[in-house]
Design an enzyme around this catalytic site. Structure first.
Site, PDB file in Angstrom:
ATOM      1  N   GLY A 257      61.850  21.218 -48.334  1.00  0.00           N
ATOM      2  CA  GLY A 257      61.166  19.958 -48.585  1.00  0.00           C
ATOM      3  C   GLY A 257      60.780  19.188 -47.348  1.00  0.00           C
ATOM      4  O   GLY A 257      60.238  18.083 -47.464  1.00  0.00           O
ATOM      5  N   GLU A 291      66.313  25.543 -46.647  1.00  0.00           N
ATOM      6  CA  GLU A 291      65.276  26.545 -46.903  1.00  0.00           C
ATOM      7  C   GLU A 291      63.891  25.914 -46.822  1.00  0.00           C
ATOM      8  O   GLU A 291      63.230  25.745 -47.845  1.00  0.00           O
ATOM      9  CB  GLU A 291      65.515  27.253 -48.250  1.00  0.00           C
ATOM     10  CG  GLU A 291      65.978  26.344 -49.348  1.00  0.00           C
ATOM     11  CD  GLU A 291      66.499  27.078 -50.572  1.00  0.00           C
ATOM     12  OE1 GLU A 291      67.047  28.177 -50.433  1.00  0.00           O
ATOM     13  OE2 GLU A 291      66.329  26.527 -51.671  1.00  0.00           O
ATOM     14  N   PRO A 292      63.459  25.594 -45.600  1.00  0.00           N
ATOM     15  CA  PRO A 292      62.119  25.041 -45.438  1.00  0.00           C
ATOM     16  C   PRO A 292      61.038  26.103 -45.562  1.00  0.00           C
ATOM     17  O   PRO A 292      61.237  27.251 -45.162  1.00  0.00           O
ATOM     18  CB  PRO A 292      62.154  24.471 -44.016  1.00  0.00           C
ATOM     19  CG  PRO A 292      63.158  25.308 -43.294  1.00  0.00           C
ATOM     20  CD  PRO A 292      64.178  25.729 -44.329  1.00  0.00           C
ATOM     21  N   GLY A 293      59.932  25.737 -46.150  1.00  0.00           N
ATOM     22  CA  GLY A 293      58.778  26.631 -46.202  1.00  0.00           C
ATOM     23  C   GLY A 293      57.629  25.976 -45.459  1.00  0.00           C
ATOM     24  O   GLY A 293      57.224  26.393 -44.376  1.00  0.00           O
ATOM     25  N   ARG A 294      57.144  24.877 -46.049  1.00  0.00           N
ATOM     26  CA  ARG A 294      55.972  24.178 -45.522  1.00  0.00           C
ATOM     27  C   ARG A 294      56.095  23.850 -44.023  1.00  0.00           C
ATOM     28  O   ARG A 294      55.154  24.047 -43.272  1.00  0.00           O
ATOM     29  CB  ARG A 294      55.814  22.862 -46.305  1.00  0.00           C
ATOM     30  CG  ARG A 294      54.544  22.099 -46.028  1.00  0.00           C
ATOM     31  CD  ARG A 294      54.608  20.710 -46.687  1.00  0.00           C
ATOM     32  NE  ARG A 294      55.135  20.742 -48.020  1.00  0.00           N
ATOM     33  CZ  ARG A 294      54.390  20.768 -49.132  1.00  0.00           C
ATOM     34  NH1 ARG A 294      53.083  20.752 -49.037  1.00  0.00           N
ATOM     35  NH2 ARG A 294      54.962  20.806 -50.314  1.00  0.00           N
ATOM     36  N   ARG A 331      45.125  22.592 -53.362  1.00  0.00           N
ATOM     37  CA  ARG A 331      45.985  21.418 -53.214  1.00  0.00           C
ATOM     38  C   ARG A 331      45.258  20.075 -53.387  1.00  0.00           C
ATOM     39  O   ARG A 331      45.814  19.166 -54.012  1.00  0.00           O
ATOM     40  CB  ARG A 331      46.743  21.463 -51.888  1.00  0.00           C
ATOM     41  CG  ARG A 331      47.664  22.695 -51.771  1.00  0.00           C
ATOM     42  CD  ARG A 331      48.645  22.592 -50.610  1.00  0.00           C
ATOM     43  NE  ARG A 331      49.658  21.591 -50.852  1.00  0.00           N
ATOM     44  CZ  ARG A 331      49.656  20.387 -50.359  1.00  0.00           C
ATOM     45  NH1 ARG A 331      48.692  20.019 -49.551  1.00  0.00           N
ATOM     46  NH2 ARG A 331      50.612  19.534 -50.667  1.00  0.00           N
ATOM     47  N   TYR A 335      47.110  18.139 -56.335  1.00  0.00           N
ATOM     48  CA  TYR A 335      48.013  17.040 -55.941  1.00  0.00           C
ATOM     49  C   TYR A 335      47.275  15.858 -55.323  1.00  0.00           C
ATOM     50  O   TYR A 335      47.903  14.944 -54.806  1.00  0.00           O
ATOM     51  CB  TYR A 335      49.044  17.534 -54.910  1.00  0.00           C
ATOM     52  CG  TYR A 335      49.693  18.854 -55.238  1.00  0.00           C
ATOM     53  CD1 TYR A 335      50.552  18.984 -56.334  1.00  0.00           C
ATOM     54  CD2 TYR A 335      49.462  19.975 -54.451  1.00  0.00           C
ATOM     55  CE1 TYR A 335      51.139  20.193 -56.628  1.00  0.00           C
ATOM     56  CE2 TYR A 335      50.058  21.190 -54.730  1.00  0.00           C
ATOM     57  CZ  TYR A 335      50.892  21.294 -55.829  1.00  0.00           C
ATOM     58  OH  TYR A 335      51.473  22.494 -56.108  1.00  0.00           O
ATOM     59  N   CYS A 360      31.975  26.136 -59.187  1.00  0.00           N
ATOM     60  CA  CYS A 360      31.092  25.509 -60.159  1.00  0.00           C
ATOM     61  C   CYS A 360      31.743  24.377 -60.924  1.00  0.00           C
ATOM     62  O   CYS A 360      31.673  24.324 -62.135  1.00  0.00           O
ATOM     63  CB  CYS A 360      30.590  26.569 -61.131  1.00  0.00           C
ATOM     64  SG  CYS A 360      31.954  27.333 -62.009  1.00  0.00           S
TER      65      CYS A 360
END
Ligand code: LLP
Length: 430
Positions: A257, A291-294, A331, A335, A360
């Site tokens: 996060g 557990e970071p991803g971003r 995204r 969001y 489209c």
């Protein structure tokens, strides 16, 4: 080295910082080179576009390495007992996984597919943590067969399933709990609140711990992930407090996060700040996992597009349309995410405009309020901070071919995922 110092060191090696306070949004080491043209990982963005075509996801390899090292260093400065796991959903690409495995990270996978990629990417099975609120029996079997180090158990039903499938094999597990903590982020990516599909409700945790023991599973610790793109640090301290009250187990996984900067006005905490917040509430002797991803891949990647049309609507606005859109970056639509945009050959902001995709529907907008320097057809447009959840959530909407992934380092560029072909689009037809 802190993330900021690392940034500074890489940027100092370049000629000039990017204008307008953009340096922290672009990959580390990005600079304006010859003729004011953008360079990523030492590679000229215009040449990349020419050689590999657009749209394309372009990553600075060193950025990912540096951020992974900085995150590990942030924990290492404060404790000997920690593990940093790469949340592979952010960028499920075997080349990135290989890079992170080499740097020494473990891996968080959330499906059988991600497990497959993590193994292909070279992660030791023992360093893999298998997540999911509804893992299928097949996925559980795959995890067991691969010798995955820990399965993160999410429900009573899953404990039963694992009891049957592991058949006394003493599988190591973490228990995912719902801590009842709500971070201030988009509702779709908030997970810590009591009203959540994820994890065991706090009231049932003692019973779940007993069930794990009865089922012959080895409960090694607790897990909670409260949400994504979380800027506030106090929620991690609060989380540690909640988890510690449950009881002392060897592992405490506080999820990912960690937020990143999408625009020049975003100033997220550093890896040091997150490590400090997580560790503050953790008792001595417990191994803390995150557990970071971003935060490991988001700012490492940019998307390159080519401007096709520039349409001025008198008294309304100017639309700049590019050759990608919602299929390669969902995204903004999903969001309301905001991004910067620049022309790779002309940074500047003379022309207010809206950057639209080629799909489209009217909602296919990449940047609602942008400002470019005199945009014209043929210009290469770059949107930074697309390294996380761009490629990961790409689709073939309108039967577009998904873009390639290009890794750049020291002036060399290599394709790590090729662009799809029209033949790929019919590959599964029977
Ligand atoms: N651990 C667990 C259990 C997770 O569910 C997630 C993200 C992470 C770690 C990594 O979170 P990160 O450090 O990347 O924030 N598609 C959304 C993000 C969804 C995140 C889902 N879980 C987006 O584009 O913003």
């Amino acid at each position: 080295m802190t993330q900021e110092n690392a940034d500074q060191a890489l940027v100092d090696a370049g000629e000039s910082r990017l204008p307008g306070g953009l340096a922290h949004v672009y990959p580390l080491g990005s600079r304006l080179g010859a003729g004011g043209r953008l360079e990523i990982g030492g590679c000229d963005a215009l040449e990349l576009a020419r050689e590999f075509g657009t749209p394309a996801y372009v990553y600075a390899e060193d950025d990912m390495r540096e951020r992974a090292r900085a995150t590990m260093a942030a924990f290492a400065r404060r404790t000997e007992s920690f593990e940093v796991l790469y949340a592979s959903k952010a960028f499920p690409c075997t080349a990135a996984m290989r890079l992170f495995a080499e740097v020494g990270l473990g891996c968080d996978v959330a499906s059988g597919g991600e497990l497959h990629l993590a193994l292909k990417g070279g992660f030791q099975p023992g360093r893999i943590y298998m997540h999911g609120n509804n893992k299928s029996e097949r996925e559980l079997e795959e995890a067991l067969a691969a010798g995955v180090g820990h399965i993160v158990v999410d429900s009573f039903d899953e404990i039963e399933r694992l009891e049957r499938l592991a058949a006394g094999a003493a599988q190591r597990v973490l228990l995912r709990v719902t801590p009842g903590i709500e971070p201030d982020t988009h509702t779709s990516i908030r997970t810590g609140q009591a009203d959540s599909k994820f994890g065991i409700p706090m009231a049932h945790v003692p019973r779940a711990i007993e069930r794990c023991a009865d089922a012959g599973l080895v409960l090694r610790g607790l897990h909670a992930h409260i949400g994504s793109q979380v800027y506030a640090l106090d929620v991690y301290e609060a989380l540690a407090e909640v988890l510690v009250q449950i009881g002392e187990l060897p592992l405490l996984n506080m999820g990912g996060g960690f937020g990143i900067a999408y625009t020049r006005d975003d100033h997220p905490p550093t890896a040091d700040d997150y490590a400090e917040a997580m560790l503050r509430g953790a008792p001595e002797g417990v191994t803390v996992l995150c557990e970071p991803g971003r935060s490991l891949v988001g700012n490492a990647g940019v998307s390159l597009y080519t401007v096709g049309t520039v349409k001025e609507i008198p008294g309304v606005r100017t639309y700049v349309s590019v050759d990608g859109g919602m299929a390669d970056n969902i995204r903004p639509m999903l969001y309301g995410a905001t991004y910067e945009a620049d022309l790779a050959a002309r940074f500047g902001d003379s022309t207010p405009c809206r950057i639209a995709g080629m799909h489209c529907e009217s909602g296919d907008v990449l940047v609602r309020e942008a400002a470019l320097e005199d945009p014209s057809p043929g210009d290469v447009l770059v949107i930074p901070a697309t390294g996380a959840y761009g490629h990961a959530m790409a689709s073939n909407y309108n039967a577009v071919r998904r873009p390639p992934v290009i890794f750049c380092r020291g002036g060399d560029a290599r394709v790590v995922v090729r662009r799809e072909t029209y033949d790929d689009l019919t590959l599964r037809d029977r």
